[in-house]
Design a protein around this motif. Structure first.
Motif, short mmCIF file in Angstrom:
data_model
loop_
_atom_site.label_atom_id
_atom_site.label_comp_id
_atom_site.label_asym_id
_atom_site.label_seq_id
_atom_site.Cartn_x
_atom_site.Cartn_y
_atom_site.Cartn_z
N VAL A 33 45.10 39.67 42.73
CA VAL A 33 45.78 41.00 43.07
C VAL A 33 47.06 40.44 44.00
N THR A 37 47.73 32.77 41.26
CA THR A 37 47.53 32.41 40.00
C THR A 37 46.86 30.99 39.52
N LEU A 84 46.49 38.60 35.87
CA LEU A 84 45.75 39.56 35.94
C LEU A 84 46.30 40.39 34.42
N THR A 85 45.17 40.77 33.83
CA THR A 85 45.58 41.72 32.70
C THR A 85 45.67 43.04 33.53
N ASP A 86 45.84 44.14 32.30
CA ASP A 86 45.85 45.63 32.87
C ASP A 86 44.50 45.90 33.45
N ARG A 89 44.49 44.50 36.89
CA ARG A 89 45.31 45.10 38.08
C ARG A 89 44.54 46.57 38.39
N ASP A 90 44.15 47.08 37.45
CA ASP A 90 43.04 48.40 37.68
C ASP A 90 42.26 48.14 38.79
N SER A 92 42.57 46.87 41.51
CA SER A 92 43.04 46.86 42.87
C SER A 92 42.47 48.45 43.44
#
Length: 151
Positions: A33, A37, A84-86, A89-90, A92
């Protein structure tokens, strides 16, 4: 799946922990986040053994939190990085809530440089509960868990 807890797949907490419940996993997500990477970035930041990092990254890829992509630095061999995928990211919001909980209930004498801020204003943000329909804030002492998760 549900190998970690042997839990019931109907329970959303058990399903989450099946992907995120191993030691180091949320710290890897935290670093992702924050922009990491590459394998070397995760290892340098966390000091995690290579074998453990390899296993956790594979688990996060299998769980749909990270995606493995290839990059090739000029003059070097192709390497992999983890983006990160969606779904990743969620997470976070999960990290924001965990950090807020620790600040309130497990404070440290040493100040942390980890902060969650609004990208536009730079203002600190916090995790809150809101109703699904009207998006009204709900105080945590008014939130109830209903059911045992397996129904």
């Amino acid at each position: 799946m549900l190998g970690i807890l042997g839990g019931d797949e109907r329970c959303p907490i058990a399903r989450s922990l099946d992907v995120l419940g191993e030691k180091w996993t949320l710290m890897i997500v935290r670093d992702a986040v924050g922009g990491s990477t590459r394998f070397s970035q995760f290892q340098q930041s966390l000091g995690i053994p290579r074998e453990v990092l390899t296993a956790r990254l594979a688990s996060l890829v299998d769980g749909g939190v990270l995606e493995r992509t290839t990059y090739k630095p000029e003059g070097a061999r192709a390497r992999e990085e983890y983006v990160l995928t969606d779904a990743g990211r969620d997470l976070s919001l999960v990290l924001l809530a965990l950090g807020g909980w620790a600040d309130r209930h497990r404070p440290s004498e040493r100040a942390s440089d980890l902060r969650f801020v609004d990208a536009d204003s730079g203002e600190l943000v916090e995790a809150v509960a809101v109703t699904q329909g009207a998006h009204q804030r709900v105080l945590l002492d008014r939130v109830e868990v209903v059911g045992d998760g397996s129904r």
